[in-house]
Design a protein around this motif. Sequence first.
Motif, PDB file in Angstrom:
ATOM      1  N   GLN A 149      36.208  -1.694  20.739  1.00 46.18           N
ATOM      2  CA  GLN A 149      36.370  -0.317  20.261  1.00 46.18           C
ATOM      3  C   GLN A 149      37.449  -0.226  19.180  1.00 46.18           C
ATOM      4  N   GLU A 150      38.606  -0.849  19.445  1.00 40.77           N
ATOM      5  CA  GLU A 150      39.710  -0.791  18.497  1.00 40.77           C
ATOM      6  C   GLU A 150      39.380  -1.537  17.204  1.00 40.77           C
ATOM      7  N   LEU A 151      38.608  -2.603  17.334  1.00 41.19           N
ATOM      8  CA  LEU A 151      38.181  -3.339  16.146  1.00 41.19           C
ATOM      9  C   LEU A 151      37.290  -2.458  15.269  1.00 41.19           C
ATOM     10  N   GLN A 152      36.354  -1.735  15.883  1.00 38.73           N
ATOM     11  CA  GLN A 152      35.472  -0.846  15.120  1.00 38.73           C
ATOM     12  C   GLN A 152      36.264   0.302  14.492  1.00 38.73           C
ATOM     13  N   ARG A 153      37.256   0.827  15.254  1.00 34.20           N
ATOM     14  CA  ARG A 153      38.084   1.895  14.715  1.00 34.20           C
ATOM     15  C   ARG A 153      38.878   1.405  13.506  1.00 34.20           C
ATOM     16  N   ALA A 154      39.444   0.188  13.601  1.00 34.75           N
ATOM     17  CA  ALA A 154      40.231  -0.373  12.499  1.00 34.75           C
ATOM     18  C   ALA A 154      39.357  -0.587  11.260  1.00 34.75           C
ATOM     19  N   LYS A 155      38.102  -1.025  11.478  1.00 33.75           N
ATOM     20  CA  LYS A 155      37.184  -1.209  10.347  1.00 33.75           C
ATOM     21  C   LYS A 155      36.871   0.132   9.689  1.00 33.75           C
ATOM     22  N   ARG A 156      36.627   1.135  10.523  1.00 32.35           N
ATOM     23  CA  ARG A 156      36.259   2.455  10.001  1.00 32.35           C
ATOM     24  C   ARG A 156      37.401   3.091   9.216  1.00 32.35           C
ATOM     25  N   ASP A 157      38.631   2.965   9.739  1.00 27.31           N
ATOM     26  CA  ASP A 157      39.787   3.631   9.135  1.00 27.31           C
ATOM     27  C   ASP A 157      40.579   2.729   8.196  1.00 27.31           C
ATOM     28  N   SER A 158      40.119   1.484   8.045  1.00 27.55           N
ATOM     29  CA  SER A 158      40.827   0.498   7.209  1.00 27.55           C
ATOM     30  C   SER A 158      42.268   0.316   7.679  1.00 27.55           C
TER      31      SER A 158
ATOM     32  N   LYS B  81      46.490  -8.000  11.745  1.00 31.24           N
ATOM     33  CA  LYS B  81      45.759  -8.221  10.505  1.00 31.24           C
ATOM     34  C   LYS B  81      44.902  -7.013  10.148  1.00 31.24           C
ATOM     35  N   ASN B  82      44.659  -6.875   8.884  1.00 27.49           N
ATOM     36  CA  ASN B  82      43.735  -5.866   8.389  1.00 27.49           C
ATOM     37  C   ASN B  82      42.344  -6.473   8.434  1.00 27.49           C
ATOM     38  N   VAL B  83      41.442  -5.847   9.160  1.00 28.36           N
ATOM     39  CA  VAL B  83      40.143  -6.470   9.422  1.00 28.36           C
ATOM     40  C   VAL B  83      39.151  -6.121   8.318  1.00 28.36           C
ATOM     41  N   ASP B  84      38.124  -6.941   8.230  1.00 29.17           N
ATOM     42  CA  ASP B  84      37.006  -6.653   7.331  1.00 29.17           C
ATOM     43  C   ASP B  84      35.725  -6.721   8.154  1.00 29.17           C
ATOM     44  N   LYS B  85      34.605  -6.525   7.506  1.00 28.48           N
ATOM     45  CA  LYS B  85      33.345  -6.449   8.241  1.00 28.48           C
ATOM     46  C   LYS B  85      32.965  -7.775   8.898  1.00 28.48           C
ATOM     47  N   GLU B  86      33.592  -8.866   8.456  1.00 32.07           N
ATOM     48  CA  GLU B  86      33.287 -10.177   9.038  1.00 32.07           C
ATOM     49  C   GLU B  86      34.127 -10.456  10.288  1.00 32.07           C
ATOM     50  N   THR B  87      35.189  -9.700  10.499  1.00 34.99           N
ATOM     51  CA  THR B  87      36.095  -9.946  11.628  1.00 34.99           C
ATOM     52  C   THR B  87      35.407  -9.581  12.938  1.00 34.99           C
ATOM     53  N   THR B  88      35.545 -10.472  13.932  1.00 37.38           N
ATOM     54  CA  THR B  88      34.963 -10.216  15.253  1.00 37.38           C
ATOM     55  C   THR B  88      36.060 -10.251  16.302  1.00 37.38           C
ATOM     56  N   ALA B  89      35.748  -9.720  17.485  1.00 36.54           N
ATOM     57  CA  ALA B  89      36.689  -9.756  18.597  1.00 36.54           C
ATOM     58  C   ALA B  89      37.005 -11.201  18.983  1.00 36.54           C
ATOM     59  N   GLU B  90      35.993 -12.049  18.888  1.00 38.41           N
ATOM     60  CA  GLU B  90      36.197 -13.467  19.235  1.00 38.41           C
ATOM     61  C   GLU B  90      37.180 -14.125  18.263  1.00 38.41           C
ATOM     62  N   ASN B  91      37.095 -13.756  16.968  1.00 40.31           N
ATOM     63  CA  ASN B  91      38.030 -14.302  15.974  1.00 40.31           C
ATOM     64  C   ASN B  91      39.464 -13.930  16.321  1.00 40.31           C
ATOM     65  N   ILE B  92      39.677 -12.665  16.634  1.00 36.78           N
ATOM     66  CA  ILE B  92      41.026 -12.177  16.920  1.00 36.78           C
ATOM     67  C   ILE B  92      41.572 -12.849  18.170  1.00 36.78           C
ATOM     68  N   TYR B  93      40.743 -12.926  19.216  1.00 40.76           N
ATOM     69  CA  TYR B  93      41.192 -13.542  20.473  1.00 40.76           C
ATOM     70  C   TYR B  93      41.547 -15.015  20.246  1.00 40.76           C
ATOM     71  N   LYS B  94      40.689 -15.731  19.513  1.00 40.98           N
ATOM     72  CA  LYS B  94      40.936 -17.167  19.292  1.00 40.98           C
ATOM     73  C   LYS B  94      42.219 -17.385  18.493  1.00 40.98           C
ATOM     74  N   GLU B  95      42.450 -16.543  17.475  1.00 42.87           N
ATOM     75  CA  GLU B  95      43.650 -16.703  16.659  1.00 42.87           C
ATOM     76  C   GLU B  95      44.916 -16.468  17.488  1.00 42.87           C
ATOM     77  N   ALA B  96      44.889 -15.445  18.364  1.00 40.71           N
ATOM     78  CA  ALA B  96      46.042 -15.170  19.230  1.00 40.71           C
ATOM     79  C   ALA B  96      46.241 -16.313  20.218  1.00 40.71           C
ATOM     80  N   ASP B  97      45.138 -16.840  20.745  1.00 40.78           N
ATOM     81  CA  ASP B  97      45.209 -17.946  21.709  1.00 40.78           C
ATOM     82  C   ASP B  97      45.772 -19.204  21.048  1.00 40.78           C
ATOM     83  N   ASP B  98      45.369 -19.435  19.805  1.00 41.12           N
ATOM     84  CA  ASP B  98      45.906 -20.590  19.065  1.00 41.12           C
ATOM     85  C   ASP B  98      47.413 -20.430  18.846  1.00 41.12           C
ATOM     86  N   ASN B  99      47.843 -19.213  18.512  1.00 44.87           N
ATOM     87  CA  ASN B  99      49.272 -18.976  18.303  1.00 44.87           C
ATOM     88  C   ASN B  99      50.053 -19.119  19.612  1.00 44.87           C
ATOM     89  N   LEU B 100      49.439 -18.722  20.717  1.00 47.32           N
ATOM     90  CA  LEU B 100      50.085 -18.886  22.029  1.00 47.32           C
ATOM     91  C   LEU B 100      50.263 -20.372  22.344  1.00 47.32           C
TER      92      LEU B 100
END
Length: 565
Positions: free
Chosen positions: A419-428, A531-550
């Motif tokens: 939901q938050e990912l879609q909101r961020a895409k909509r509102d930039s 990060k500022n998301v674009d139409k290619e950004t997915t929830a899986e991308n965000i989760y994986k990036e945070a997990d890699d940083n952890l």
Amino acid sequence: MKKQNILIVDDESVNISVLFEILSEKYNILVATDGITALEIANSENIDLVLLDIVMPVMDGYEVAYKLKHNKDTASIPFIFLTAKNDSQSIVRGFKEGAVDYISKPFAKEELLVRVNNHLQFYKLNKALSNAFSELSINKNFLQSVLDYSPLSIITTDTKGTITLFNKEAELMLGYSSNELVNQKSASIFHDMTEIEQRANEFSQELGEDIKIGFDTLFVKSRLGLDNTYEWKYITKDKKTIIVNLSISALKNNSDEIIGYMGIAEDISQKKRDEKVIRDYVELVDKNIITSSTDLKGNIIYVSEAFCQISGYTKKELLGKNHRIIRHPDMNREFYIDLWQSITSNKDWKGVLKNRAKDGSYYWVNTAIYPIYDENNTKVGYTAIRQDVTDKKRIEELSIRDELTSLYNRRYFNEVLNQELQRAKRDSNNITFLMIDIDHFKQYNDTYGHQAGDKVLEKLGDVLNNFSKRAGDFAFRLGGEEFGMIFSEQNNQETIKFANNLLKAIEALEIPHINNSASKFVTGSMGLVCKNVDKETTAENIYKEADDNLYKAKESGRNRIISNI
């Protein structure tokens, strides 16, 4: 045909305009905006009917009514109360003050015309008959025709109360024939003697003299030239009780001597039953429907008893207040902006609200809000109808909460992240996700036991809950010792500061952990993505990036944050 004169007494110009538009075609309209002017006009003009507002400054409608009825020059003028008050107490008081009827605001045109016409005809007939009986030269055939075809019951008596006339409508109403009652005393035949006794006591107090029970009770006010219009009970021949609106006038000869009395009665039993149905319905709604009304600014002008019960406030505490008094801080500002934009655009609004009761507890209501309009189709406020869905929402919350920590669970995390990912895409906008892992938690459980480990998870849950108080902040237990946070958009500097404060707060719990390589206390490692998301950004991308940083945070020494900022 000469138009009859109606005096409108109201301090609201809008109401006067509406009444004038409805009535001016058929009647002559006189206007007073205060009680003093109304009394002056009533004394100086030939008024046939007064439409009298109850709520007015300086002198309210009840006081104007009292003065009209206690002045023999104006006592016979009928008046109808105009009121927004529909409670039984106000209605009863209005009739006690001598009103022949009441009309609720806002005005319904057809109802207003019918009621005004009926009472004007009643008054006209009353005057005509009083005058007719006082004139010795009256045409008896005409009089008999009026009596026989009148829709109202007409009964006359001599000065001792003996019935001298009993028309056909009276026969139909009471079930007696004229032959049965003419030359009989009326009070003991079809009046409720308990009511006669009660009225005798009331009139004695009002007039300051001892009124006898019986004939004197019925006619004393007419004898004194005062208005004598009241609701009475009639007992029919078959012992049924009916309610009538009875107006009693003194009949005089050319020498102005009283030669008898005339009573004109209208059966209002059905009207009283209808009023009771309405009162019962209003009471039922008041007790069981959670409803309120506001003015255009959102200030409360009406609340039901059911609203008071669920909120814990009294009506006195709520009236005049804004609905913010029950707003729960969990409901974000954007939610109410959307609500307000809808209703101010004259659209209905429906949704579920979390409200705060007076004692600090909360409840959920499924709410529908509608604009309300006056008789001129001008919007004057809003009405909200609510259904208590607290139990349902609590069950829903249990299904999305982790039982041990009270944080949101993994299933709800997946839903919110999307939901938050879609909101961020909509509102930039940016999306910020923080993943947290307790350092060396397996060793903690091995050393201190799983029960102690559960206590650590609970305390960390408390910390995360405290850090997610703002609207748009969410804290989750993702599984085991792994946690996550999605929080409101902030700039990079604020985001790093927020995460560092959280990191310090965990260590500040000072929970001993001898097998922690990063500290002597329990600590956490964090992976942060902002990060500022674009139409290619997915929830899986965000989760994986945070997990890699952890993972990097753990590899580089733990008790630290690795981010993409």
